[in-house]
Write an enzyme that holds these catalytic residues in place. Structure first.
Site, PDB file in Angstrom:
ATOM      1  N   GLY A 126       1.031  -1.137  -0.151  1.00 20.66           N
ATOM      2  CA  GLY A 126      -0.044   0.289  -0.352  1.00 20.66           C
ATOM      3  C   GLY A 126       0.898   1.336   0.317  1.00 20.66           C
ATOM      4  N   GLY A 168       3.248   4.630 -10.045  1.00 25.17           N
ATOM      5  CA  GLY A 168       3.854   5.266  -7.792  1.00 25.17           C
ATOM      6  C   GLY A 168       5.034   4.930  -7.321  1.00 25.17           C
ATOM      7  CB  ILE A 199      -3.169   7.391 -15.225  1.00 23.57           C
ATOM      8  CG1 ILE A 199      -4.301   7.732 -16.470  1.00 23.57           C
ATOM      9  CG2 ILE A 199      -4.891   8.109 -14.631  1.00 23.57           C
ATOM     10  CD1 ILE A 199      -4.281   9.716 -16.701  1.00 23.57           C
ATOM     11  CG  HIS A 272      -5.757   5.308  -9.192  1.00 27.05           C
ATOM     12  ND1 HIS A 272      -6.025   5.702  -8.792  1.00 27.05           N
ATOM     13  CD2 HIS A 272      -4.703   5.411  -9.658  1.00 27.05           C
ATOM     14  CE1 HIS A 272      -4.622   5.976  -7.413  1.00 27.05           C
ATOM     15  NE2 HIS A 272      -3.867   5.380  -8.872  1.00 27.05           N
ATOM     16  NE  ARG A 369      30.572   3.151  19.077  1.00 25.64           N
ATOM     17  CZ  ARG A 369      31.261   3.942  18.468  1.00 25.64           C
ATOM     18  NH1 ARG A 369      31.264   4.152  16.274  1.00 25.64           N
ATOM     19  NH2 ARG A 369      32.589   5.058  18.456  1.00 25.64           N
ATOM     20  CG  HIS A 475      26.298   7.405  16.782  1.00 28.52           C
ATOM     21  ND1 HIS A 475      27.120   5.844  15.760  1.00 28.52           N
ATOM     22  CD2 HIS A 475      27.659   7.616  16.061  1.00 28.52           C
ATOM     23  CE1 HIS A 475      27.970   6.012  16.170  1.00 28.52           C
ATOM     24  NE2 HIS A 475      29.025   6.776  15.921  1.00 28.52           N
ATOM     25  CG  HIS A 487      24.798  13.540  12.483  1.00 22.56           C
ATOM     26  ND1 HIS A 487      24.700  14.375  11.422  1.00 22.56           N
ATOM     27  CD2 HIS A 487      25.795  12.531  11.354  1.00 22.56           C
ATOM     28  CE1 HIS A 487      25.269  13.991  10.110  1.00 22.56           C
ATOM     29  NE2 HIS A 487      26.008  12.705  10.529  1.00 22.56           N
TER      30      HIS A 487
END
Length: 684
Positions: A126, A168, A199, A272, A369, A475, A487
């Site tokens: 979707g 799309g 279309i 459509h 991390r 991070h 960031h």
């Protein structure tokens, strides 16, 4: 005679058109009954679908989960009635009554296809472009598993991934991310059919989408076929046969007319996304010679569409091949069976103990991390289904380990369990969804937490689809320091917690990180996100049975000296701050309990007794987290306090930033005293 033509009897073009028209009118009638939906694409793509589903797609309607089936993805998911009609006609457990209940509450025919609701639907589509990305992930999964399990004379993993897509899907940026990578990886089992009808909702796309799609995909390294007439079954047949012989992914450009068959609305944007209307439905019936009433399909068309006998033969033949494979390679066959079933290895409990032992052996302050990488050093060798990667940040996310075998370093035919996705956060997340949906793989991928915003809708989709995917976000706060506010994650942590069914873990040390990974691996009903620090964090004072407590999402990491007058709640790097605040309060004669809450959603799922034990009623609370603070009032109440950051960050070393924004032990202790006073508690 082509191999595919042996699957169904050869029929004349007029009969093929009748078979395609059955799709068209089921879609027309369902949308008309619902007074809602998208009939145009199903009407335009019906001829393509008839060619693929009757002549090429290997599937078994009686067993939608047959391991070696071809995967079919409807990326332009608004055309859901196309897929529902195909599933109904070919013999899946989708009766006509469900077609009549299109878009109705609790039906098996929701507005967009949803995996787990409708037999035969491979992924929820979707959000345009993501189905295409899922398909790339599925095709990658097929390639990876074939490299790992196939042996000479035993091509036990051998299937295609087919995807329908529209304008799309190609306008969405994610299509560039994943199609570029698919071409680079030469995923030749991926075949895409582009419904080039010109279309979209706003009208003729030439005014806002004038790309040369053929050249674009040729530049990606795809095999581009067409344009072909999407209403010419023989042309689509030839294009499909050609695509199946390519050593690259294929894009078949099919020129179609949206709403084909409608005398007054075909080719326009009105068809459509709206029902045709009673008058136009009748005019379309007359124009196409469809002499049957609403939801009426003649028996000869049902018989011609029925794929159950053919599907049973295909699956039986594969089962026989698998039996021969199992005799020749019993260990490989057992491993593949286990992974397809989503089962953990028999020695998983021993792996967990090893995981925890390594975590407890770490005594120095460690970034989470790095703690994650320590966990992966144990998990990756023990779980060959784990497939890792990073969006061009491997050295920062620390998602690669000694047992990682990268795509670029592997020799031909060698197994691969790690991929550098390039700077493609959204594509990576959506491809991981496709890999998880395919089965036999447990994907994890890393980027900075800040860039979860790029990947957000795919993260949401993994939660919506209840897929076992692990998103590694390092991070995680202003603690990353000098890179500055572009960031530094501030609102990302609470916003991820807002996604239903996503378990967001923000561990505070090595052991909490190990528990988070264990939970993410064991979870079978949804994804997990691990939010990890760049800066080193102290090892917490864990007791002997801390692992079990951590697994419950929140636990007492340091008890008050005496009856607690305040509870300090913290996550990640801020647990250290809460512990220091506890010491400051103790020196002032205030008894404070510290609760580490690495995963709010897991804590919320605990029984009331555990929640009350950790957060006793009537005791004032203060939360501290280097993130947007509002959601913490769920736990501290309106009278409680929150130490957080309600603005964007700054560029400076991490320690300076924490002091600048007041995320300190001193401020936490001060706020705790204020909260106690507001609650009418006695202060020393």
């Amino acid at each position: 005679m082509n191999a595919h033509s042996q699957l169904f009897p050869v029929i004349d073009p007029l009969q093929r058109r009748r078979l395609a028209n059955a799709i068209r009118f089921l879609a027309i009638d369902a949308v008309e009954a619902a007074k809602s939906g998208h009939p145009g694409a199903p009407m335009g793509m019906a001829d393509i679908a008839e060619v693929l589903w009757r002549g090429h797609l290997h599937h078994n309607p009686a067993n939608p989960h047959w391991a070696n089936r071809d995967r079919f993805v409807l990326s332009n998911g608004h055309a859901s009635m196309l897929l529902y009609a195909l599933l109904h006609l070919s013999g899946y457990a989708l009766p006509l009554e469900e077609i009549k209940r299109f878009r109705q509450l609790h039906s098996k025919t929701p507005g967009h296809p949803e995996v787990g609701y409708t037999p035969g639907v491979e992924t929820t589509t979707g959000p345009l472009g993501q189905g295409l990305a899922n398909a790339v992930g599925m095709a990658l999964a097929e390639t990876l598993l074939a490299r790992e399990f196939n042996r000479p004379g035993h091509d036990i993993v051998d299937h295609h991934t087919y995807v329908f897509l529209g304008d799309g899907c190609l306008m969405e940026g994610i299509s560039h991310e994943v199609c570029s990578l698919a071409g680079t990886l030469r995923l030749n089992k991926l075949i895409a059919y582009y419904d080039d009808n010109g279309i979209s909702i706003d009208g003729h796309v030439e005014h806002w989408f004038a790309d040369d799609t053929a050249k674009r995909f040729a530049a990606y390294g795809w095999n581009v076929i067409g344009p072909v007439d999407g209403h010419d079954a023989q042309a689509v047949e030839q294009a499909t046969a050609e695509a199946k012989t390519s050593d690259r992914p294929s894009l078949i450009i099919c020129t179609t007319t949206i709403g084909w068959g409608s005398p007054n609305k075909a080719g326009g944007h009105e068809v459509h996304g709206a029902a045709l209307g009673a008058a136009e439905v009748q005019a379309t019936r007359q124009a196409l010679g469809w002499e049957y009433g609403p939801f009426e399909v003649p028996q000869d068309i049902y018989q011609a569409w029925d794929g159950r006998e053919r599907g049973a033969r295909l699956e039986q033949a594969w089962n026989q091949r698998f039996e021969a494979y199992a005799k020749a390679h019993p260990e490989l066959a057992a491993a593949l069976r286990r992974r397809l079933g989503g089962e953990l290895p028999a020695d998983w409990a021993a792996t967990v103990q090893q995981l925890y032992a390594k975590a407890r052996a770490v005594s120095a302050a460690t970034a989470t991390r790095k703690a994650s990488q320590i966990a992966l050093e144990t998990l990756v060798p023990a779980l060959p289904e784990m497939f890792g990667g990073s969006a061009d940040l491997t050295g920062s996310n620390l998602t690669a380990v000694k047992a990682s075998r990268s795509w670029e370093a592997a020799q031909d035919g060698e197994p691969v369990n790690y991929l550098s996705y390039g700077v493609r956060e959204f594509g990576m997340a959506a491809m991981m969804n496709g890999m998880a949906l395919h089965g036999a793989l447990l994907p994890y991928g890393g980027t900075f937490l800040m860039f979860s915003d790029y990947a957000r809708n795919a993260v949401r989709m993994s939660a919506l689809m209840k897929q076992r995917v692990v998103h590694v976000f390092s991070h995680d706060s202003i603690g990353l320091g000098e890179d500055g506010p572009t960031h530094q994650a501030v609102e990302q942590t609470p916003s991820l917690r807002l996604i239903p069914n996503l378990d967001v873990w923000r561990p505070a040390d090595v052991l909490e990180t190990a528990v988070a990974w264990k939970h993410a691996v064991e979870r079978v009903d949804g994804p997990s996100a691990l939010l990890l620090s760049r800066q080193n964090l102290a090892v917490l004072p864990h007791g002997e049975a801390a692992e079990a407590a951590i697994e419950r999402g929140a636990y007492v990491v340091a008890e008050a000296e005496g009856t607690p007058q305040v509870v300090l709640i913290a996550t990640g790097s801020e647990v250290e701050i809460a512990l220091k605040a506890r010491e400051l309060l103790a020196a002032a004669g205030v008894a404070a309990r510290v609760v580490s809450m690495p995963c709010t959603s897991v804590f919320d799922r605990q029984d009331a007794a555990w929640r009350a034990q950790v957060l006793p009623a009537g005791v004032p609370r203060v939360a501290v987290e280097a993130a947007q603070p509002d959601l913490w009032h769920k736990y501290v109440g309106l009278s409680g306090g929150v130490v957080g950051i309600a603005s964007f960050g700054e560029s400076a070393p991490a320690g300076e930033l924490y002091r600048h924004f007041g995320i300190t032990a001193e401020r936490t202790a001060e706020l705790a005293r204020e909260v106690i006073a507001r609650a009418g508690g006695a202060l020393a």
